[in-house]
Scaffold this motif. Structure first.
Motif, PDB file in Angstrom:
ATOM      1  N   HIS A   1       0.847  -1.200   0.000  1.00 39.11           N
ATOM      2  CA  HIS A   1       0.000   0.000   0.000  1.00 39.11           C
ATOM      3  C   HIS A   1       0.878   1.244   0.000  1.00 39.11           C
ATOM      4  CE1 HIS A   1      -3.090   2.884   0.763  1.00 39.11           C
ATOM      5  NE2 HIS A   1      -2.596   3.189   1.959  1.00 39.11           N
TER       6      HIS A   1
ATOM      7  N   ARG B   1       1.498   7.716  -4.192  1.00 36.09           N
ATOM      8  CA  ARG B   1       1.818   6.910  -5.371  1.00 36.09           C
ATOM      9  C   ARG B   1       2.914   7.532  -6.222  1.00 36.09           C
ATOM     10  NH1 ARG B   1      -0.560   7.737 -10.243  1.00 36.09           N
ATOM     11  NH2 ARG B   1      -0.750   5.475 -10.493  1.00 36.09           N
TER      12      ARG B   1
ATOM     13  N   GLU C   1      -6.032  -2.109  -3.451  1.00 29.58           N
ATOM     14  CA  GLU C   1      -5.085  -1.011  -3.611  1.00 29.58           C
ATOM     15  C   GLU C   1      -5.374  -0.227  -4.886  1.00 29.58           C
ATOM     16  OE1 GLU C   1      -1.767   1.544  -3.202  1.00 29.58           O
ATOM     17  OE2 GLU C   1      -2.939   0.348  -1.781  1.00 29.58           O
TER      18      GLU C   1
ATOM     19  N   GLN D   1      -6.196   3.829  -4.880  1.00 31.47           N
ATOM     20  CA  GLN D   1      -5.519   4.830  -5.705  1.00 31.47           C
ATOM     21  C   GLN D   1      -6.463   5.507  -6.681  1.00 31.47           C
ATOM     22  OE1 GLN D   1      -1.897   3.534  -7.546  1.00 31.47           O
ATOM     23  NE2 GLN D   1      -1.094   2.569  -5.681  1.00 31.47           N
TER      24      GLN D   1
ATOM     25  N   THR E   1      -4.151   7.631   2.399  1.00 28.65           N
ATOM     26  CA  THR E   1      -3.585   7.949   1.090  1.00 28.65           C
ATOM     27  C   THR E   1      -3.545   9.459   0.927  1.00 28.65           C
ATOM     28  OG1 THR E   1      -4.523   5.927   0.166  1.00 28.65           O
ATOM     29  CG2 THR E   1      -3.786   7.575  -1.392  1.00 28.65           C
TER      30      THR E   1
ATOM     31  N   TYR F   1      -4.596   3.734 -14.405  1.00 28.49           N
ATOM     32  CA  TYR F   1      -3.705   3.541 -13.261  1.00 28.49           C
ATOM     33  C   TYR F   1      -2.794   2.356 -13.540  1.00 28.49           C
ATOM     34  CZ  TYR F   1      -6.798   6.761 -10.819  1.00 28.49           C
ATOM     35  OH  TYR F   1      -7.516   7.860 -10.449  1.00 28.49           O
TER      36      TYR F   1
ATOM     37  N   GLY G   1       0.898   0.803  -9.005  1.00 39.85           N
ATOM     38  CA  GLY G   1       1.579   2.089  -8.996  1.00 39.85           C
ATOM     39  C   GLY G   1       2.370   2.282 -10.269  1.00 39.85           C
TER      40      GLY G   1
END
Length: 406
Positions: free
Chosen positions: A173, A177, A198, A202, A212, A294, A308
């Motif tokens: 996590h 990011r 996750e 995001q 976050t 993403y 990420g």
């Protein structure tokens, strides 16, 4: 006599030209293509089993990746500002926030439906190779070909559970990011959560136990470096004010799809299976939409996944030639099957017959993801894009008829 033969040849030629998009001749065999299932969706195919020393196929062509790298290297040599678009600039894509909520709700409902249907339909798992079978009795196909298996390659079955058909894929996590990657020394300080969760975090879902950073101002790229103006001029950065970027895993609360209440009728097994199949399709399609924006990374040789823009630096890869990489992963772009891995099982066309699948007729059997097969045996209809995989158009002969098949 001759005109009748000419008419027959003409009819056969017309039939072959009309069905040229459905069948194609490869060598001396007639190969069926997915074009016959014109459902408006792409026909799914079974993935090719990779060898131990073989890398996963690239999502983007390697030549295209080299061209992009050359372009970025030239832009870094020119000192100028490049405006980034969400989510590369740290902001969330507002249009995909409802999609993230839909994926999370679909995952919650899917876990509940699988747990209910698994109470009525048996799930088996091989204690040696880990192969999964749905339904009773388990099959007798000799495909257990791993170290420690029997000489007959028969499976050693035991009762399985939900985690065998929905394996958990975890990811570190990330509080930010756009921050630096998780190092090897931080591997026990940063929390690991399901990768699909996750991805939803995001994309815009907020959880108190998974903090976050939500930026107000976008980040910029100057000569290939990310410049974050909020670090110099913080403004209204309340979500991450008193939260450390690592170490919050110690006060983790149990919040998952299992704890959320889902209204299911206990006696309607077919209705639960239909709702579960719809949840599976929504979760799969929604996660695919999120992954278009993403980035998700996966190792080219093992099953490690990191959600990420870049992979972590934890040296825990134990796959092929990991000594040459000092245990680091060979990161590349991930696909939806890495985030939501489908466990393929043998498809049973007539599960009410009570006869197990035999090894002599395995070339006539199809395969399906374990979740789809579980719901199909409970009475749900299989989506059309799995038609070529399940091979419902193939008639399975009896054992005494198999030698007569042409």
């Amino acid at each position: 006599m001759l005109p009748r033969q000419a008419q027959t040849i003409k009819k056969l030629w017309e039939f072959a030209t009309q069905n040229s998009s459905t069948f194609s001749i490869v060598g001396n065999k007639l190969k069926h293509q997915c074009g016959s299932y014109s459902t408006g969706q792409t026909c799914r195919e079974l993935p090719r089993k990779l060898k131990k020393a073989e890398r996963k196929p690239w999502v983007t062509n390697i030549n295209e990746l080299k061209r992009i790298a050359r372009t970025e290297r030239k832009e870094r040599q020119m000192v100028r500002e490049r405006i980034l678009q969400p989510p590369e600039n740290g902001l969330v894509v507002k249009e995909l926030i409802p999609v993230a909520h839909q994926v999370y709700d679909a995952r919650t409902k899917l876990l509940a439906c699988v747990s209910k249907v698994a109470e009525g339909i048996a799930i088996y798992s091989c204690s040696v190779c880990g192969e999964v079978h749905i339904g009773n009795p388990p099959h007798k196909i000799r495909t257990c070909n791993v170290m420690g298996s029997a000489a007959s390659k028969e499976h050693s079955w035991k009762r399985g559970a939900v985690e065998h058909i929905l394996p958990l894929v975890e990811s570190f996590h990330l509080y930010d990011r756009l921050g630096r990657a998780v190092s090897h020394n931080e591997r026990l300080q940063v929390d690991r959560i399901p990768a699909i969760l996750e991805l939803c975090v995001q994309a815009g879902i907020n959880f108190s136990e998974y903090p976050t950073r939500r930026r107000v101002f976008p980040a910029y790229s100057i000569s290939g470096r990310i410049i974050d103006f909020e670090r110099r001029f913080p403004k209204e950065d309340a979500p991450g004010k008193d939260i450390n970027s690592c170490g919050f895993w110690q006060k983790r609360n149990k919040t998952s799809g299992d704890s959320k209440f889902v209204d299911l009728q206990p006696g309607d097994l077919q209705g639960i299976a239909v709702r579960g199949m719809e949840a599976w399709k929504r979760m799969h399609s929604g996660a695919s939409r999120l992954m278009q924006k993403y980035a998700v990374q996966t190792c080219g040789y093992c099953l490690e996944v990191q959600v990420g823009p870049k992979g972590h630096r934890v040296r825990n890869c134990q796959a092929y030639k990991q000594q040459m990489r000092d245990g680091q992963h060979a990161w590349q772009e991930a696909t939806i099957d890495e985030v939501i891995p489908p466990v393929y099982v043998w498809h049973i066309q007539n599960h009410q017959s009570g006869k197990p699948l035999v090894n002599e007729l395995k070339r006539y059997y199809g395969m399906l993801p374990a979740v789809v097969e579980l719901f199909a045996q409970a009475g749900a209809s299989v989506p059309d894009d799995y038609a070529g995989m399940m091979r419902e158009d193939v008639a399975v002969p009896e054992l005494d008829e198999e030698m007569l098949v042409v």
